[in-house]
Write a protein that holds these residues in place. Structure first.
Motif, PDB file in Angstrom:
ATOM      1  N   LYS A   8       0.711  -1.093   0.042  1.00 33.63           N
ATOM      2  CA  LYS A   8       0.092   0.093   0.083  1.00 33.63           C
ATOM      3  C   LYS A   8       0.867   1.231  -0.066  1.00 33.63           C
ATOM      4  CE  LYS A   8      -4.226  -1.392   1.927  1.00 33.63           C
ATOM      5  NZ  LYS A   8      -5.182  -1.372   3.252  1.00 33.63           N
ATOM      6  N   THR A   9       1.997   1.232   0.753  1.00 31.30           N
ATOM      7  CA  THR A   9       2.888   2.340   0.838  1.00 31.30           C
ATOM      8  C   THR A   9       3.676   2.524  -0.435  1.00 31.30           C
ATOM      9  OG1 THR A   9       3.187   2.061   3.249  1.00 31.30           O
ATOM     10  CG2 THR A   9       4.806   3.337   1.873  1.00 31.30           C
ATOM     11  N   ARG A  28       1.090   3.987  -3.001  1.00 28.15           N
ATOM     12  CA  ARG A  28       0.956   5.685  -2.840  1.00 28.15           C
ATOM     13  C   ARG A  28       1.943   6.367  -3.455  1.00 28.15           C
ATOM     14  NH1 ARG A  28      -1.150   3.894   2.463  1.00 28.15           N
ATOM     15  NH2 ARG A  28       0.890   4.459   3.476  1.00 28.15           N
ATOM     16  N   ALA A  43       1.763   6.617  -6.911  1.00 29.87           N
ATOM     17  CA  ALA A  43       0.651   7.203  -7.343  1.00 29.87           C
ATOM     18  C   ALA A  43       1.307   8.917  -7.143  1.00 29.87           C
ATOM     19  CB  ALA A  43      -0.532   7.224  -6.523  1.00 29.87           C
ATOM     20  N   GLU A  44       1.797   9.307  -6.093  1.00 29.97           N
ATOM     21  CA  GLU A  44       2.436  10.604  -6.004  1.00 29.97           C
ATOM     22  C   GLU A  44       3.438  10.915  -7.025  1.00 29.97           C
ATOM     23  OE1 GLU A  44       1.901  13.023  -3.766  1.00 29.97           O
ATOM     24  OE2 GLU A  44       0.125  12.044  -3.121  1.00 29.97           O
TER      25      GLU A  44
END
Length: 69
Positions: free
Chosen positions: A51-52, A55, A58-59
């Protein structure tokens, strides 16, 4: 059961094979390493929860990069 990780070279890495970030997805985590360092037990690498990592990617995609991922 196979427990070796399958490493993939980053698209941002150099073409000469000596300037490389590699990523492996497996065992419930994403692993990141510097390919200039010998791959063996105990070699430095980051292990990141999926999950990290998602993210983080995505950033990066949302930021103003010169070259898309």
């Amino acid at each position: 059961m196979r427990n070796e990780l399958e490493w993939f070279k980053s698209s941002f890495s150099g073409d000469q094979g000596d300037d490389c970030v590699e990523v492996a997805d497996g065992t419930g985590a994403v692993h990141v390493r510097d390919s200039k360092l010998e791959l063996r037990a105990g070699s430095p690498r980051m292990t990141i929860p999926p999950k990290t990592w998602g993210r983080f990617i995505a950033e990066l995609r949302a930021s103003s990069l010169e070259r898309p991922l």
